[in-house]
Design a protein around this motif. Structure first.
Motif, PDB file in Angstrom:
ATOM      1  N   ARG A   1       6.378  38.291  -8.137  1.00  0.00           N
ATOM      2  CA  ARG A   1       5.132  38.418  -7.523  1.00  0.00           C
ATOM      3  C   ARG A   1       4.538  37.284  -6.670  1.00  0.00           C
ATOM      4  NH1 ARG A   1       1.858  42.925  -8.362  1.00  0.00           N
ATOM      5  NH2 ARG A   1       2.664  44.341 -10.063  1.00  0.00           N
ATOM      6  N   SER A   2       4.831  36.034  -7.222  1.00  0.00           N
ATOM      7  CA  SER A   2       4.266  34.954  -6.585  1.00  0.00           C
ATOM      8  C   SER A   2       5.065  34.474  -5.342  1.00  0.00           C
ATOM      9  CB  SER A   2       4.300  33.687  -7.550  1.00  0.00           C
ATOM     10  OG  SER A   2       5.492  33.406  -7.872  1.00  0.00           O
ATOM     11  N   GLU A   3       6.377  34.789  -5.359  1.00  0.00           N
ATOM     12  CA  GLU A   3       7.374  34.673  -4.207  1.00  0.00           C
ATOM     13  C   GLU A   3       7.036  35.509  -3.089  1.00  0.00           C
ATOM     14  OE1 GLU A   3      11.462  34.658  -5.240  1.00  0.00           O
ATOM     15  OE2 GLU A   3      11.270  32.935  -6.895  1.00  0.00           O
ATOM     16  N   LEU A   4       6.452  36.834  -3.408  1.00  0.00           N
ATOM     17  CA  LEU A   4       6.323  37.806  -2.410  1.00  0.00           C
ATOM     18  C   LEU A   4       4.935  37.243  -1.783  1.00  0.00           C
ATOM     19  CD1 LEU A   4       6.930  40.577  -1.029  1.00  0.00           C
ATOM     20  CD2 LEU A   4       5.534  41.710  -2.755  1.00  0.00           C
ATOM     21  N   VAL A   5       4.048  36.898  -2.604  1.00  0.00           N
ATOM     22  CA  VAL A   5       2.616  36.526  -2.016  1.00  0.00           C
ATOM     23  C   VAL A   5       2.990  35.102  -0.997  1.00  0.00           C
ATOM     24  CG1 VAL A   5       0.413  35.462  -2.381  1.00  0.00           C
ATOM     25  CG2 VAL A   5       1.478  37.428  -3.936  1.00  0.00           C
ATOM     26  N   THR A   6       3.855  34.167  -1.485  1.00  0.00           N
ATOM     27  CA  THR A   6       4.086  33.184  -0.644  1.00  0.00           C
ATOM     28  C   THR A   6       4.446  33.384   0.506  1.00  0.00           C
ATOM     29  OG1 THR A   6       4.321  31.870  -2.599  1.00  0.00           O
ATOM     30  CG2 THR A   6       5.267  30.827  -0.749  1.00  0.00           C
ATOM     31  N   TYR A   7       5.515  34.446   0.516  1.00  0.00           N
ATOM     32  CA  TYR A   7       6.271  35.055   1.806  1.00  0.00           C
ATOM     33  C   TYR A   7       5.356  35.493   2.712  1.00  0.00           C
ATOM     34  CZ  TYR A   7       9.367  38.071   4.392  1.00  0.00           C
ATOM     35  OH  TYR A   7      10.112  38.632   5.407  1.00  0.00           O
ATOM     36  N   VAL A   8       4.549  36.500   2.265  1.00  0.00           N
ATOM     37  CA  VAL A   8       3.538  37.192   3.138  1.00  0.00           C
ATOM     38  C   VAL A   8       2.590  36.476   3.568  1.00  0.00           C
ATOM     39  CG1 VAL A   8       1.535  39.021   2.773  1.00  0.00           C
ATOM     40  CG2 VAL A   8       3.790  39.490   1.700  1.00  0.00           C
TER      41      VAL A   8
ATOM     42  N   ALA B   1       7.899  44.639 -10.246  1.00  0.00           N
ATOM     43  CA  ALA B   1       8.142  43.360 -10.234  1.00  0.00           C
ATOM     44  C   ALA B   1       8.839  42.856 -11.610  1.00  0.00           C
ATOM     45  CB  ALA B   1       6.619  42.624 -10.322  1.00  0.00           C
ATOM     46  N   LYS B   2       9.231  41.545 -11.493  1.00  0.00           N
ATOM     47  CA  LYS B   2       9.925  40.898 -12.774  1.00  0.00           C
ATOM     48  C   LYS B   2       9.059  41.173 -13.963  1.00  0.00           C
ATOM     49  CE  LYS B   2      12.945  37.495 -10.614  1.00  0.00           C
ATOM     50  NZ  LYS B   2      12.834  36.226  -9.895  1.00  0.00           N
ATOM     51  N   GLY B   3       9.937  41.647 -15.137  1.00  0.00           N
ATOM     52  CA  GLY B   3       9.101  41.929 -16.315  1.00  0.00           C
ATOM     53  C   GLY B   3       8.331  43.054 -16.555  1.00  0.00           C
ATOM     54  N   GLU B   4       8.256  43.808 -15.437  1.00  0.00           N
ATOM     55  CA  GLU B   4       7.461  45.035 -15.411  1.00  0.00           C
ATOM     56  C   GLU B   4       8.072  46.319 -15.467  1.00  0.00           C
ATOM     57  OE1 GLU B   4       4.335  44.720 -12.383  1.00  0.00           O
ATOM     58  OE2 GLU B   4       4.231  42.618 -12.740  1.00  0.00           O
ATOM     59  N   GLU B   5       7.420  47.476 -15.735  1.00  0.00           N
ATOM     60  CA  GLU B   5       8.362  48.875 -15.589  1.00  0.00           C
ATOM     61  C   GLU B   5       8.119  49.393 -14.309  1.00  0.00           C
ATOM     62  OE1 GLU B   5      10.083  50.187 -18.311  1.00  0.00           O
ATOM     63  OE2 GLU B   5       9.914  48.415 -19.302  1.00  0.00           O
ATOM     64  N   ALA B   6       9.054  50.453 -14.043  1.00  0.00           N
ATOM     65  CA  ALA B   6       8.817  50.980 -12.728  1.00  0.00           C
ATOM     66  C   ALA B   6       7.738  52.233 -12.958  1.00  0.00           C
ATOM     67  CB  ALA B   6      10.061  51.821 -12.639  1.00  0.00           C
ATOM     68  N   SER B   7       7.176  52.524 -11.848  1.00  0.00           N
ATOM     69  CA  SER B   7       5.804  53.399 -12.098  1.00  0.00           C
ATOM     70  C   SER B   7       6.235  54.868 -12.154  1.00  0.00           C
ATOM     71  CB  SER B   7       5.113  53.458 -10.711  1.00  0.00           C
ATOM     72  OG  SER B   7       3.939  53.806 -10.587  1.00  0.00           O
ATOM     73  N   ILE B   8       6.369  55.587 -13.329  1.00  0.00           N
ATOM     74  CA  ILE B   8       6.486  56.890 -13.415  1.00  0.00           C
ATOM     75  C   ILE B   8       5.127  57.635 -13.173  1.00  0.00           C
ATOM     76  CG2 ILE B   8       7.208  58.775 -15.013  1.00  0.00           C
ATOM     77  CD1 ILE B   8       9.433  56.641 -14.762  1.00  0.00           C
TER      78      ILE B   8
END
Ligand code: F6P
Length: 348
Positions: free
Chosen positions: A200-207, A228-235
């Motif tokens: 998440r932090s790398e995505l925010v930095t990039y954006v 995101a890393k360590g998170e579950e997909a959204s069912i």
């Protein structure tokens, strides 16, 4: 006395994929008039259980190749589990000499149950997800990527006009092929795949970097199964009786709300959903499916059963049916398309 025509059944199972009708037209055009009676099974396995069939006449089928969906109807329910004996009896009652089944992993999981019996079968792998082992590509995938890339290219205009981030959610379940192919073809700014949990932090930095460089709009392509890393997909919900019960959804919407707050850049999301399955097939999918239909017909004529029609090393050929009955084929971390994205400066 003329030999009795051989009755060959054709069924389409699982989620529809652009090109199914082309397979049907190709098989029928190739076999009709050559001592075969072609019988369409309605709605996948359900048509075997309830005996609903349709005679496939060459003239009636002419031209269906250009249509999405399936002339025969389909069903997501594999339906054979626990009903193997009934399946066999109903199948034999149809007096078929063989069966051509175009389906995905769910369909073949259902068919596997009856493989031990003497039902002559030819499988044609299909899914827009492109995640079947044993074949380099599945038909419907190119069309799904076309829907994604056309949508991203179109949405870029409104993203730029409003100075917004737009997140486009694609299908693909646990495999990111559609997001990757469609995202690359449209030069999306970021591509999020289930196989590559993102920071998440790398995505925010990039954006933020792109925002500070003066970019007006930003296009993110996210697979429905991304996380995101360590998170579950959204069912989103589960479907009773389906071999793959989970239906993914909600990821792009949540990501849009979160990134808007983090990057202070207005964000919207678009879920492409079933549009990816319902576009008329691309030329690539038409070529692939007309060749696959011809190969299926050749196998029938040769009595070469229990084979799958596959695409390998640039050509349509056949392989043992067991080759395609394997767990989902995922995007490898170092796949060359991932590298392409990295070399283009796309966040992936
Ligand atoms: O497997 C094909 C697929 O289109 C997936 O990409 C998607 O998650 C799922 O089917 C949707 O299924 P349904 O048609 O039941 O909504």
């Amino acid at each position: 006395m003329a030999a009795k025509a051989k009755r060959i059944g054709i069924l389409t199972g699982g989620g529809d994929a652009p090109g199914l009708n082309s397979v049907i037209e190709s098989v029928v055009r190739s076999l009709s008039g050559k001592g075969y009676e072609l019988v369409g099974i309605r709605d996948g396995f359900e048509g075997i259980f309830n005996g609903r069939t349709v005679d496939l006449e060459r003239e009636a089928l002419m031209g269906v190749h250009s249509l999405a969906g399936t002339y025969l109807g389909t069903s997501n329910k594999s339906g054979t589990a626990g009903r193997e004996e009934e399946f066999r009896q109903k199948y034999y009652a149809l007096k078929l000499d063989g069966l051509i089944a175009a389906g995905g992993d769910g369909t073949f999981a259902g068919i596997q149950i009856v493989l031990s019996s003497d039902i002559p079968l030819i499988g044609v792998p299909k899914t827009i997800d492109n995640d079947l082992e044993g074949t380099d590509i599945t038909f419907g995938y190119d069309t799904a990527c076309a829907v994604v890339s056309e949508a991203v290219d179109a949405l870029r205009a409104t993203a730029d006009a409003h100075r917004r981030i737009i997140i486009v959610e694609t299908m693909g379940r646990t495999a990111g092929w559609i997001a990757l192919g469609g995202g690359l073809a449209s030069y999306a700014d970021a591509i999020l795949l289930p196989e590559r949990p993102f920071s998440r932090s790398e995505l925010v930095t990039y954006v933020k970097r792109l925002k500070n460089s003066g970019r007006r709009g930003l296009m993110i392509v996210a697979s429905e199964g991304a996380a995101a890393k360590g998170e579950e997909a959204s069912i989103a919900f589960k479907v009773e009786g389906s071999p793959q019960a989970e239906r993914f959804g909600g990821f792009a919407e949540r990501l849009a709300r979160w990134i808007e707050g983090e990057a202070d850049w207005e964000a919207r999301h678009v879920v492409l959903g079933h549009l990816q399955r319902s576009r008329h097939p691309t030329t690539t999918d038409r070529f692939l499916t007309l060749a696959m239909g011809l190969e299926a017909a050749r196998l029938v004529a040769a009595g070469d059963w229990h084979k799958a029609v596959v695409y390998r090393n640039g050509t349509v050929t056949n392989a043992p049916l067991s080759d395609i009955m394997k767990p989902a084929r995922l995007v490898a971390p170092e796949h060359r398309w991932v590298r392409f994205a990295q070399e283009l400066g796309i966040f992936i």
